[in-house]
Design an enzyme around this catalytic site. Structure first.
Site, PDB file in Angstrom:
ATOM      1  N   PRO A  47       0.826  -1.202   0.000  1.00  0.00           N
ATOM      2  CA  PRO A  47       0.000   0.000   0.000  1.00  0.00           C
ATOM      3  C   PRO A  47       0.861   1.253   0.000  1.00  0.00           C
ATOM      4  O   PRO A  47       1.883   1.315   0.685  1.00  0.00           O
ATOM      5  CB  PRO A  47      -0.795  -0.124   1.305  1.00  0.00           C
ATOM      6  CG  PRO A  47      -0.815  -1.585   1.590  1.00  0.00           C
ATOM      7  CD  PRO A  47       0.494  -2.108   1.106  1.00  0.00           C
ATOM      8  N   GLU A  48       0.459   2.247  -0.770  1.00  0.00           N
ATOM      9  CA  GLU A  48       1.194   3.497  -0.817  1.00  0.00           C
ATOM     10  C   GLU A  48       0.469   4.545   0.013  1.00  0.00           C
ATOM     11  O   GLU A  48      -0.556   4.261   0.639  1.00  0.00           O
ATOM     12  CB  GLU A  48       1.380   3.930  -2.267  1.00  0.00           C
ATOM     13  CG  GLU A  48       2.208   2.933  -3.073  1.00  0.00           C
ATOM     14  CD  GLU A  48       2.611   3.458  -4.440  1.00  0.00           C
ATOM     15  OE1 GLU A  48       2.542   4.670  -4.668  1.00  0.00           O
ATOM     16  OE2 GLU A  48       3.001   2.637  -5.289  1.00  0.00           O
TER      17      GLU A  48
END
Length: 288
Positions: free
Chosen positions: A2-3
């Site tokens: 996840p960013e």
């Protein structure tokens, strides 16, 4: 992994359920995630109120009444599932790449005073949790070498020019350097570079003032759009309510190798190259 937009979306999902509540019980179903859980983890959390939910780069921060901060990182497959007092959860939308539920990967369960139950599920266990004194948070091992926030007021063309001055490293590598700008990841850097018409392989220190200013604005724009859209669903990522992100439907270049460049009047084709073991998607015709 996840960013930043995904982590910010999770923070926003957790905030209504956690802020103002107290930990009644913390159930740990194993002694470790990526790293061992802090000593007396459950006891140190029990009875503490959650004053606020924050984020630093890709880390979630729960500020506690004890003076400590619960630091949480999702790793590659970590996610939080929220169960309301009536036992209901929102059904996921019709998005791509569904994630198969498996309760055997529920590792930490927070039971709160407002009767919400928040479960941390992590298939690969690359995520982790830590407890850090609030006063020493910025100098802790998690944040002492971390760069500026890309969604904050610090990011500007002038800042980018200063950070990248004299650097011959590829522009994409400089943007991914967490010691310079914290929280940017592969997906959104590809998207930002395309919108800014900048080539990922050019030397970071060669940006003009105008190009640096354009890039700073585009980075904030791409991240804000992704947060609004709920992040991107790539294999494992989910919101806290179980629904999937859908910013992937807005990708201009990421994972679009061989497709026509979406830039108006550009006759180029999206290409893929590998930089430091990561896929970069770009158009050599309009990115210079």
């Amino acid at each position: 992994m996840p960013e930043l937009p995904e982590v910010e979306t999770v923070r926003r999902g957790l905030e209504p359920a956690m802020t103002g509540a107290r930990f009644i019980e913390v159930e740990t179903r194993r002694p470790d995630l990526r790293f061992p859980l802090p000593p007396d983890f459950s006891k140190r959390l029990a009875g503490q109120a959650i004053l606020s939910m924050g984020r630093r780069a890709k880390y979630l921060l729960a500020d506690l009444s004890s003076g400590e901060v619960l630091v949480m990182h999702l790793g590659m497959t970590g996610r939080f599932l929220i169960m309301a007092p009536d036992g209901g959860v929102e059904e996921p939308g019709e998005f791509a790449n569904e994630v198969k539920e498996d309760a055997k990967h529920d590792h930490v369960v927070f039971r709160l005073s407002n009767r919400f139950t928040i479960t941390y599920n992590d298939v690969r266990r690359f995520g982790f949790m830590d407890l850090v004194p609030r006063a020493g948070l910025e100098t802790s091992r998690h944040f002492k070498a971390m760069g500026i926030e890309p969604l904050g007021n610090e990011l500007s063309g002038e800042t980018i020019t200063r950070l990248f001055a004299g650097k011959m490293a590829p522009l994409k590598a400089a943007l991914l350097d967490q010691g310079l700008i914290a929280g940017l990841g592969n997906i959104y850097v590809c998207e930002a570079l395309h919108r800014a018409s900048l080539a990922p392989e050019r030397a970071a220190g060669t940006l003009s003032d105008e190009q640096a200013e354009r890039l700073s604005g585009v980075i904030r724009e791409v991240l804000a759009e992704a947060v609004e859209a709920g992040g991107s669903t790539l294999k494992d990522y989910r919101h806290t309510d179980g629904s999937l992100g859908y910013f992937q439907h807005r990708f201009r270049v990421y994972d679009r190798e061989g497709e026509a460049c979406p830039t108006p009047d550009c006759r180029g084709t999206i290409e893929r190259l590998v930089q430091s073991g990561r896929s970069t998607y770009w158009c050599r015709h309009c990115q210079k």
